[in-house]
Design a protein around this motif. Structure first.
Motif, PDB file in Angstrom:
ATOM      1  N   TYR A   3      -3.043  -1.725  -3.099  1.00 32.09           N
ATOM      2  CA  TYR A   3      -4.343  -1.062  -3.072  1.00 32.09           C
ATOM      3  C   TYR A   3      -4.847  -0.833  -4.500  1.00 32.09           C
ATOM      4  CZ  TYR A   3      -7.961   2.290  -1.796  1.00 32.09           C
ATOM      5  OH  TYR A   3      -9.171   2.935  -1.622  1.00 32.09           O
ATOM      6  N   PHE A  47      -6.329  -6.033  -1.076  1.00 32.63           N
ATOM      7  CA  PHE A  47      -6.686  -5.032  -0.064  1.00 32.63           C
ATOM      8  C   PHE A  47      -6.167  -5.435   1.323  1.00 32.63           C
ATOM      9  CE2 PHE A  47     -10.462  -3.689  -2.815  1.00 32.63           C
ATOM     10  CZ  PHE A  47      -9.839  -2.521  -3.212  1.00 32.63           C
ATOM     11  N   HIS A  65      -3.692  -3.366   3.707  1.00 35.36           N
ATOM     12  CA  HIS A  65      -4.155  -2.968   5.035  1.00 35.36           C
ATOM     13  C   HIS A  65      -3.219  -3.452   6.140  1.00 35.36           C
ATOM     14  CE1 HIS A  65      -7.086  -1.496   7.874  1.00 35.36           C
ATOM     15  NE2 HIS A  65      -7.080  -2.664   8.518  1.00 35.36           N
ATOM     16  N   ARG A  66      -2.577  -4.599   5.931  1.00 37.25           N
ATOM     17  CA  ARG A  66      -1.636  -5.066   6.940  1.00 37.25           C
ATOM     18  C   ARG A  66      -0.441  -4.128   7.066  1.00 37.25           C
ATOM     19  NH1 ARG A  66      -3.385 -10.409   5.494  1.00 37.25           N
ATOM     20  NH2 ARG A  66      -2.090 -10.386   3.620  1.00 37.25           N
ATOM     21  N   ARG A 107      -2.879  -0.039   7.696  1.00 34.18           N
ATOM     22  CA  ARG A 107      -3.960   0.029   8.690  1.00 34.18           C
ATOM     23  C   ARG A 107      -4.703   1.352   8.571  1.00 34.18           C
ATOM     24  NH1 ARG A 107      -4.864  -4.839  10.930  1.00 34.18           N
ATOM     25  NH2 ARG A 107      -5.550  -3.903  12.885  1.00 34.18           N
ATOM     26  N   THR A 141      -7.649   1.491   3.116  1.00 31.64           N
ATOM     27  CA  THR A 141      -7.386   0.061   2.907  1.00 31.64           C
ATOM     28  C   THR A 141      -8.416  -0.791   3.655  1.00 31.64           C
ATOM     29  OG1 THR A 141      -5.819   0.080   4.765  1.00 31.64           O
ATOM     30  CG2 THR A 141      -4.920   0.433   2.555  1.00 31.64           C
ATOM     31  N   GLY A 142      -8.824  -0.345   4.844  1.00 31.97           N
ATOM     32  CA  GLY A 142      -9.841  -1.091   5.585  1.00 31.97           C
ATOM     33  C   GLY A 142     -11.172  -1.110   4.856  1.00 31.97           C
ATOM     34  N   VAL A 180     -13.164   1.144  10.515  1.00 31.71           N
ATOM     35  CA  VAL A 180     -12.924   2.327   9.672  1.00 31.71           C
ATOM     36  C   VAL A 180     -13.700   3.526  10.201  1.00 31.71           C
ATOM     37  CG1 VAL A 180     -13.209   3.287   7.367  1.00 31.71           C
ATOM     38  CG2 VAL A 180     -12.416   0.927   7.653  1.00 31.71           C
ATOM     39  N   TYR A 219     -12.013   5.069  13.196  1.00 27.69           N
ATOM     40  CA  TYR A 219     -10.586   5.354  13.063  1.00 27.69           C
ATOM     41  C   TYR A 219     -10.308   6.769  13.581  1.00 27.69           C
ATOM     42  CZ  TYR A 219      -5.918   5.136  11.008  1.00 27.69           C
ATOM     43  OH  TYR A 219      -4.553   5.104  10.817  1.00 27.69           O
TER      44      TYR A 219
END
Length: 341
Positions: free
Chosen positions: A47, A66, A70-71, A74, A78-79, A102, A105
């Motif tokens: 990040y 990024f 994000h993987r 999540r 990060t999204g 996002v 979320y």
């Protein structure tokens, strides 16, 4: 020397972080994953790297970093980083999808304050990105301007031929096909927020003309009738038949006439001068009369045959050259016909 070693080590560290980030996530799209402390540290480094590359306007590198973070996490933060990098790369459709992820979320009581900040920014940014996405409609007609049903592909993927479709900005290839028409292909460049109607007029397929019919052969004319030959043949037939019958009739008449005269002489010998005759004379008298009648009939037939033969001579002479010579001869054996050309 020490600084070069540090740069190499940093580069190797980033490579390891990117490699680790490609490992499959153990979480779904909504629930935050359960990550180990080592994985969380990797995500934090990715990040941080993404923010550095984004600030340096290396948007492709920022997207890779990024996406790796994000993987693992999540998380909304990060999204949001992924969405902002895609936005700079004009990948608006996937950027909007990530922004909606996002914004939606789920909230938790113990979440970091940065999560709510990411939600708020994603919600506002999603509305702006939605207005930036180009829309494209199709008007597909034939050569006369009448709408026709067609199949449309954009960049090789089928899309709806009716209504507006959303596309990313940039160059796209549109292919249009319809039964009975020549396929059409168009390349177009779309800019952000553009609304365009693509007019496509398809030309009908040319119908091949039917093969030419084979030339008909003229019917052969009927054979010309040889009227002169027919007339000549008719005349000869009449002559031969008529004179042959005449000859036979004369011969028959002469023979039966002689027999009749012989029977009459025999009858005269059997009877006395007073015409008194015995019974035996009746048969002689009957024979004399019968042969006399036959002789008379034969001569009549001979006469008819002679007339027919003469008619045949006339017909033949009308259809034959003038130098044709014919002769008729009567002999004790009958009537004979001859000639020369």
């Amino acid at each position: 020397m020490i600084r070069v070693f540090d740069d190499v080590a940093a580069a190797l560290g980033v490579s390891v972080l990117l490699l680790v980030s490609t490992l499959p996530s153990r979480a779904d799209a909504q629930d935050p994953p359960t990550a180990s402390e080592q994985e969380r540290e990797t995500a934090r480094e990715l990040y941080r790297l993404g923010n550095e590359r984004y600030a340096a306007r290396d948007y492709r590198g920022a997207l890779d970093a990024f996406a790796g973070a994000h993987r693992i996490m999540r998380a909304p933060t990060t999204g949001l980083g992924v969405a902002k990098a895609r936005l700079e790369l004009n990948d608006l459709l996937r950027a909007r999808d990530m922004l909606r992820f996002v914004a939606d979320y789920p909230r938790t009581p113990d979440e970091a304050p940065s999560f709510e900040q990411a939600r708020s920014e994603a919600t506002a940014l999603a509305e702006r990105v939605d207005g930036m996405i180009p829309r494209l409609e199709f008007r597909i007609t034939d050569g006369g301007g009448q709408p026709i049903a067609a199949e449309v592909k954009v960049d090789g993927l089928p899309v709806a031929a009716k209504g507006a479709i959303e596309l990313d900005p940039g160059t796209h290839v549109v292919q249009v096909t319809a039964d009975g028409y020549v396929a059409g292909a168009h390349s177009l460049d779309l800019t952000p927020s553009e609304r365009r109607v693509l007019q496509v007029a398809l030309a009908p397929l040319a119908v091949p003309p039917p093969p030419p019919a084979p030339p008909s052969l003229p019917e052969p004319p009927p054979p010309a009738r040889d009227t002169a030959s027919e007339g000549s043949s008719t005349g000869l037939a009449l002559m031969v038949t008529g004179f042959s019958v005449a000859g036979l009739g004369l011969v028959a008449g002469a023979v039966t006439g002689a027999l009749s005269l012989s029977a009459a002489a025999e009858l005269e010998d059997l009877c006395d001068p007073n015409k008194n005759c015995p019974l035996a004379a009746d048969s002689v008298r009957s024979r004399s009369l019968t042969t006399a009648h036959v002789s008379t009939a034969s001569f009549i037939v001979a006469g008819v045959g002679a007339v027919v033969g003469v008619v045949g001579v006339v017909v033949h002479l009308q259809d034959e050259p003038t130098d044709t010579a014919l002769w008729l001869r009567l002999s004790p054996l009958g009537l004979s016909l001859g000639g020369s050309l």
